[in-house]
Motif scaffolding. Sequence first.
Motif, short mmCIF file in Angstrom:
data_model
loop_
_atom_site.label_atom_id
_atom_site.label_comp_id
_atom_site.label_asym_id
_atom_site.label_seq_id
_atom_site.Cartn_x
_atom_site.Cartn_y
_atom_site.Cartn_z
N GLY A 283 0.77 -1.24 0.00
CA GLY A 283 0.00 0.00 0.00
C GLY A 283 0.80 1.29 0.00
O GLY A 283 0.20 2.38 -0.02
N ILE A 284 2.12 1.21 0.02
CA ILE A 284 2.95 2.43 0.02
C ILE A 284 3.56 2.60 -1.37
O ILE A 284 4.32 1.75 -1.81
CB ILE A 284 4.07 2.36 1.07
N SER A 285 3.22 3.68 -2.04
CA SER A 285 3.74 3.87 -3.40
C SER A 285 5.26 4.02 -3.37
O SER A 285 5.82 4.62 -2.45
CB SER A 285 3.11 5.11 -4.04
N PRO A 286 5.96 3.46 -4.38
CA PRO A 286 7.42 3.53 -4.41
C PRO A 286 7.96 4.96 -4.36
O PRO A 286 8.95 5.23 -3.67
CB PRO A 286 7.78 2.85 -5.74
N VAL A 287 7.30 5.88 -5.07
CA VAL A 287 7.75 7.27 -5.09
C VAL A 287 7.65 7.88 -3.71
O VAL A 287 8.58 8.54 -3.22
CB VAL A 287 6.94 8.10 -6.11
N ARG A 288 6.51 7.66 -3.07
CA ARG A 288 6.31 8.19 -1.71
C ARG A 288 7.32 7.57 -0.74
O ARG A 288 7.88 8.27 0.11
CB ARG A 288 4.88 7.88 -1.27
N TYR A 289 7.56 6.28 -0.89
CA TYR A 289 8.48 5.61 0.02
C TYR A 289 9.91 6.13 -0.13
O TYR A 289 10.57 6.46 0.86
CB TYR A 289 8.46 4.10 -0.20
N ILE A 290 10.40 6.20 -1.37
CA ILE A 290 11.76 6.66 -1.61
C ILE A 290 11.95 8.08 -1.10
O ILE A 290 12.97 8.43 -0.51
CB ILE A 290 12.12 6.57 -3.10
N LYS A 291 10.94 8.91 -1.31
CA LYS A 291 11.01 10.30 -0.87
C LYS A 291 11.17 10.39 0.65
O LYS A 291 11.97 11.18 1.17
CB LYS A 291 9.76 11.05 -1.31
N LYS A 292 10.40 9.57 1.37
CA LYS A 292 10.46 9.59 2.84
C LYS A 292 11.72 8.90 3.37
O LYS A 292 12.30 9.31 4.36
CB LYS A 292 9.22 8.90 3.42
N ALA A 293 12.12 7.82 2.68
CA ALA A 293 13.17 6.96 3.21
C ALA A 293 14.57 7.37 2.81
O ALA A 293 15.54 6.94 3.44
CB ALA A 293 12.92 5.51 2.76
N LEU A 444 -2.09 1.58 4.56
CA LEU A 444 -0.89 2.41 4.51
C LEU A 444 -0.88 3.34 3.30
O LEU A 444 0.12 4.00 3.04
CB LEU A 444 0.37 1.53 4.46
N SER A 445 -1.98 3.40 2.58
CA SER A 445 -2.02 4.24 1.38
C SER A 445 -1.92 5.71 1.77
O SER A 445 -2.19 6.10 2.91
CB SER A 445 -3.31 3.99 0.60
N GLU A 446 -1.55 6.54 0.81
CA GLU A 446 -1.24 7.95 1.08
C GLU A 446 -2.43 8.73 1.59
O GLU A 446 -2.29 9.65 2.40
CB GLU A 446 -0.70 8.60 -0.19
N HIS A 447 -3.65 8.35 1.17
CA HIS A 447 -4.83 9.11 1.58
C HIS A 447 -5.24 8.80 3.00
O HIS A 447 -6.04 9.51 3.60
CB HIS A 447 -6.01 8.77 0.64
N HIS A 448 -4.65 7.70 3.55
CA HIS A 448 -5.05 7.27 4.91
C HIS A 448 -4.42 8.18 5.94
O HIS A 448 -3.22 8.39 5.96
CB HIS A 448 -4.61 5.82 5.13
N ALA A 449 -5.22 8.71 6.84
CA ALA A 449 -4.71 9.61 7.88
C ALA A 449 -3.85 8.83 8.87
O ALA A 449 -4.18 7.71 9.25
CB ALA A 449 -5.87 10.27 8.62
N PRO A 450 -2.74 9.39 9.33
CA PRO A 450 -1.85 8.69 10.26
C PRO A 450 -2.36 8.66 11.68
O PRO A 450 -1.75 9.14 12.60
CB PRO A 450 -0.55 9.51 10.17
N ILE A 451 -3.57 8.10 11.83
CA ILE A 451 -4.17 8.02 13.17
C ILE A 451 -4.51 6.55 13.42
O ILE A 451 -5.14 5.89 12.59
CB ILE A 451 -5.46 8.86 13.25
N HIS A 452 -4.10 6.03 14.55
CA HIS A 452 -4.32 4.62 14.87
C HIS A 452 -5.11 4.57 16.17
O HIS A 452 -4.57 4.72 17.26
CB HIS A 452 -2.99 3.89 15.02
N PRO A 453 -6.43 4.38 16.06
CA PRO A 453 -7.27 4.43 17.25
C PRO A 453 -6.97 3.28 18.20
O PRO A 453 -6.36 2.29 17.86
CB PRO A 453 -8.68 4.29 16.65
#
Length: 457
Positions: A283-293, A444-453
């Motif tokens: 669920g994590i796009s390669p572009v988004r992952y490389i940018k963050k990592a 884990l997709s980009e649109h998903h808010a980083p909140i874990h109830p």
Amino acid sequence: MLLLLAFIVVFLVIYGLIYLKQRKVPFSKRVVLALALGILLGLILNGFFSTEQGLLFSDWTGIIGSIYVKLLQMISIPLVLVCVLLAFTKIELKTNVVKMGATIILTLVTFAGIAGMIGLVTGQLSGIDGNGFTISKSALHAANDLKESYVSGGEHTLTLPQKIVAIFPSNPFYDLTGQRPSATLGVVIFALCLGFAYLKIKDRKVKEAQLFKDFLDSAYEIIMSVVRLFLSFAPYAVFTIMTTTVVNNDISAVLKLAQFFITCYATILLVFLLQVLVIAFCGISPVRYIKKAFPVLSFAFITASSAGSMAMNLEMQEELHIPKGVSSLSASFATSMGMCGCAGLYPGIIISIVAATQGINPLSPQFLLSAGLVIAMTSFGIAGTGGGGTVATIIALSTLGLPVGLVGIFIAIEPLVDMGRTVVNLNGGVMASAVTCKVNGIDLSEHHAPIHPEGQV
């Protein structure tokens, strides 16, 4: 005069990086710039410095990078302890933790075996002739010494069951000092025991459980504040570490073993791309992952230290919306077992070269699968012995009944190969986190808010 000029240049570069920070230039761009400037300055000085000048320059310039790595290592054990405990305050069922840990370990060990088989294939396709190497007495002595210590005798010799037992701590406070080879796993196990104890009293003694939870929340915020403070110095550390690394490298050693060196990095690239593909599937796009990592992977490459990169790794995984409990476990386990680089692809390449010298076809299905299984088992057992790729390779070769002498030749350039291996080691931990999230249905997709109830792993 040359040394003085070099120190002035280092000072000016660091001042320039500080200026860029004040100008709000993004952190990742400053890290990349520091990396490039470090390589450039290192190459220039490598051509002008004598051995004595290089060592003196590195002693003083390396202070910044060395202190930075030590600070990150200092905070890594407390960070792991708090993060693992924090996972228990965010879940409802014990079985989630068991499932989570089992998934992480299975992913790491399985992929180490897969990386090993990829190494076997690339090692065979590279056409490296093991018979063409002249094994010097010193290289043979180094390899046999390691074999004696870790396989055939010595205080470090452990059977696989003994290696598993060695992971468990007898004194958790000693493990908190990081002195044992498997100290990180010992801390994780201690934290797991405390976490399960918390779950047992959570409903019966609400007040005490809530006090424990509040303490962990506060401790986590304070520790992460320390981590962020340390990370703000990353560009200066990256610059000085890379400069001193390039200045003191024996370039001729790399050139003499260029074919093996190229094969290692081609394999590292293949394994890295496969890891990113698995991460993308989760669920994590390669572009988004490389940018963050990228800043984290760059730091892991430069320092060749998975433990030293752990704090940055956890911060990065949080930005990818991976829950703290998952990331802390995977990052901890990935520094001690299932290391795709050190205990996976690297032994695979050398096993392929050595097997060919014994008239064995490394790509025969039977040998390929048996070697992959041995590598996977070795990647788990290595946690109880300590050591890096060379130790893992010697144990795997000995298990397969192959000679170990050739390993001694590659020790000369192993520090350079280790930089790339550390990247896939760290990346393997992130991949294990992503797989664990996929198994547990965490988006884990980009649109998903980083909140874990509460109640979610």
